[in-house]
Motif scaffolding. Structure first.
Motif, PDB file in Angstrom:
ATOM      1  N   LEU A  56     -14.482   7.895   7.567  1.00 43.83           N
ATOM      2  CA  LEU A  56     -13.022   7.743   7.494  1.00 43.83           C
ATOM      3  C   LEU A  56     -12.345   8.993   6.952  1.00 43.83           C
ATOM      4  N   HIS A  57     -13.020   9.740   6.118  1.00 41.70           N
ATOM      5  CA  HIS A  57     -12.422  10.952   5.554  1.00 41.70           C
ATOM      6  C   HIS A  57     -12.168  12.019   6.613  1.00 41.70           C
ATOM      7  N   PHE A  58     -12.755  11.852   7.809  1.00 43.83           N
ATOM      8  CA  PHE A  58     -12.496  12.779   8.896  1.00 43.83           C
ATOM      9  C   PHE A  58     -11.558  12.186   9.950  1.00 43.83           C
ATOM     10  N   SER A  59     -10.995  11.013   9.673  1.00 43.47           N
ATOM     11  CA  SER A  59     -10.107  10.365  10.644  1.00 43.47           C
ATOM     12  C   SER A  59      -8.702  10.950  10.569  1.00 43.47           C
ATOM     13  N   ALA A  60      -7.976  10.850  11.678  1.00 45.62           N
ATOM     14  CA  ALA A  60      -6.585  11.325  11.723  1.00 45.62           C
ATOM     15  C   ALA A  60      -5.714  10.528  10.761  1.00 45.62           C
ATOM     16  N   ASP A  61      -5.964   9.220  10.645  1.00 42.17           N
ATOM     17  CA  ASP A  61      -5.150   8.401   9.742  1.00 42.17           C
ATOM     18  C   ASP A  61      -5.346   8.799   8.284  1.00 42.17           C
ATOM     19  N   HIS A  62      -6.569   9.145   7.906  1.00 42.31           N
ATOM     20  CA  HIS A  62      -6.793   9.565   6.517  1.00 42.31           C
ATOM     21  C   HIS A  62      -6.063  10.879   6.235  1.00 42.31           C
ATOM     22  N   GLN A  63      -6.136  11.813   7.171  1.00 42.24           N
ATOM     23  CA  GLN A  63      -5.430  13.081   6.987  1.00 42.24           C
ATOM     24  C   GLN A  63      -3.924  12.863   6.891  1.00 42.24           C
ATOM     25  N   GLU A  64      -3.419  11.939   7.723  1.00 36.69           N
ATOM     26  CA  GLU A  64      -1.991  11.607   7.661  1.00 36.69           C
ATOM     27  C   GLU A  64      -1.645  10.934   6.344  1.00 36.69           C
ATOM     28  N   GLY A  65      -2.516  10.039   5.875  1.00 39.38           N
ATOM     29  CA  GLY A  65      -2.269   9.362   4.608  1.00 39.38           C
ATOM     30  C   GLY A  65      -2.199  10.333   3.441  1.00 39.38           C
ATOM     31  N   ILE A  66      -3.098  11.305   3.411  1.00 40.56           N
ATOM     32  CA  ILE A  66      -3.092  12.311   2.348  1.00 40.56           C
ATOM     33  C   ILE A  66      -1.837  13.172   2.432  1.00 40.56           C
ATOM     34  N   ALA A  67      -1.492  13.598   3.650  1.00 42.39           N
ATOM     35  CA  ALA A  67      -0.304  14.431   3.830  1.00 42.39           C
ATOM     36  C   ALA A  67       0.958  13.683   3.403  1.00 42.39           C
ATOM     37  N   PHE A 119       1.135  11.175   1.260  1.00 45.83           N
ATOM     38  CA  PHE A 119       1.100  11.005  -0.194  1.00 45.83           C
ATOM     39  C   PHE A 119       1.591  12.263  -0.906  1.00 45.83           C
ATOM     40  N   LEU A 120       1.122  13.423  -0.467  1.00 45.26           N
ATOM     41  CA  LEU A 120       1.525  14.680  -1.103  1.00 45.26           C
ATOM     42  C   LEU A 120       2.991  14.996  -0.854  1.00 45.26           C
ATOM     43  N   ALA A 121       3.486  14.592   0.333  1.00 46.72           N
ATOM     44  CA  ALA A 121       4.892  14.854   0.672  1.00 46.72           C
ATOM     45  C   ALA A 121       5.820  13.751   0.177  1.00 46.72           C
ATOM     46  N   LYS A 122       5.246  12.716  -0.444  1.00 50.27           N
ATOM     47  CA  LYS A 122       6.023  11.581  -0.958  1.00 50.27           C
ATOM     48  C   LYS A 122       6.882  10.945   0.134  1.00 50.27           C
ATOM     49  N   ARG A 123       6.226  10.659   1.272  1.00 52.85           N
ATOM     50  CA  ARG A 123       6.882   9.990   2.400  1.00 52.85           C
ATOM     51  C   ARG A 123       5.986   8.878   2.914  1.00 52.85           C
ATOM     52  N   PRO A 124       6.543   7.903   3.644  1.00 56.38           N
ATOM     53  CA  PRO A 124       5.694   6.847   4.219  1.00 56.38           C
ATOM     54  C   PRO A 124       4.754   7.424   5.275  1.00 56.38           C
TER      55      PRO A 124
END
Length: 257
Positions: free
Chosen positions: A233-244, A246-251
């Motif tokens: 999962l750490h290599f999935s597109a959704d995980h990368q989007e979730g991290i991005a 979170f850092l950008a403070k957006r849904p």
């Protein structure tokens, strides 16, 4: 059975549609259910599935008139070749599955409901396990699900006495996820379905499988499964989007990939 897809919302709607017999399951309906689940598994635009009933009941169980024509070997084939694959499809679908119980659920209908990931119920959704009233034992994996959900002794009370269980009591035992007034069920179901359809579908799929396996695997075997799944999962597109997000403070805007 009715099958409808809200492609924009990512929801597949399966409606048991034999209200004249309280949505009793016959061979034709079982085949149609399996076909709908196969399509839901294959289509990327379907991100969650809702199973519901038409009319006053969710499902009265198997169609006894049809079953009585089968004979012993026919009943065994029905359970092994239609019911078992259908329950596996519900349990192993790589997308969340919601059962929306609009009214009473009995017999094999209980197996269908408990094979789903979430059970949303109207207060009228009495759970009826009365196989003993007709000299039969529970089928459609009902014993399997009851023992898993509520333990052996509680399950045996329902199996042996066959007394109807109110929706509130089923919720208290952990068989139903939520219980609401009947007029609120549609809105609650839509809310949950939309929310789950917007979620990280791949992560949901792996979490579903881990949850199912948790009851049968030794601890270390389960941790092997967990660590392998999380690493992927750490290599999935959704995980990368979730991290991005979170850092950008957006849904996050998950794509289910």
């Amino acid at each position: 059975m009715l099958w409808d897809v809200d492609a924009d919302g990512g929801i597949g709607w399966i409606t048991l549609h034999r209200p004249e017999v309280r949505n009793a399951l016959n061979a034709e309906m079982l085949d149609a259910l399996q076909s709908a689940l196969k399509e839901a598994q294959a289509r990327e635009d379907i991100r969650t599935v809702v199973l519901r009933g038409e009319g006053s009941a969710f499902c009265a169980g198997g169609d006894l008139k049809e079953i009585q024509t089968l004979g012993p070997f026919g009943v065994r084939r029905l359970l092994n070749e239609k019911i078992r694959p259908l329950l596996r499809s519900l349990m192993l679908l790589d997308k969340p599955v919601i059962a929306a119980l609009n009214g009473p659920v009995a017999g094999a209908g209980i197996g269908l409901a408990l094979a789903c990931d979430v059970v949303l119920a109207a207060k009228e959704a009495t759970l009826i396990t009365a196989f003993g009233k007709v000299g039969a034992m529970p089928d459609a994996a009902m014993i399997y699900f009851l023992v898993q959900h509520i333990g052996l002794k509680q399950a045996m009370e329902l199996i042996l006495r066959g007394e109807p269980l109110s929706a509130e009591a089923a919720h208290a035992l952990g068989l139903y996820t939520r219980v609401v007034e009947r007029e609120a069920l549609e809105a609650l179901t839509l809310e949950w379905a939309r929310d789950l359809a917007r979620g990280p579908t791949l992560a949901y799929a792996m979490a579903k499988r881990a949850a199912r396996d948790a009851v049968r695997l030794p601890f270390d075997a389960f941790m092997d499964l967990e660590s392998a799944s999380q690493a992927l999962l750490h290599f999935s597109a959704d995980h990368q989007e979730g991290i991005a997000a979170f850092l950008a403070k957006r849904p996050p805007q998950f794509q289910g990939k």
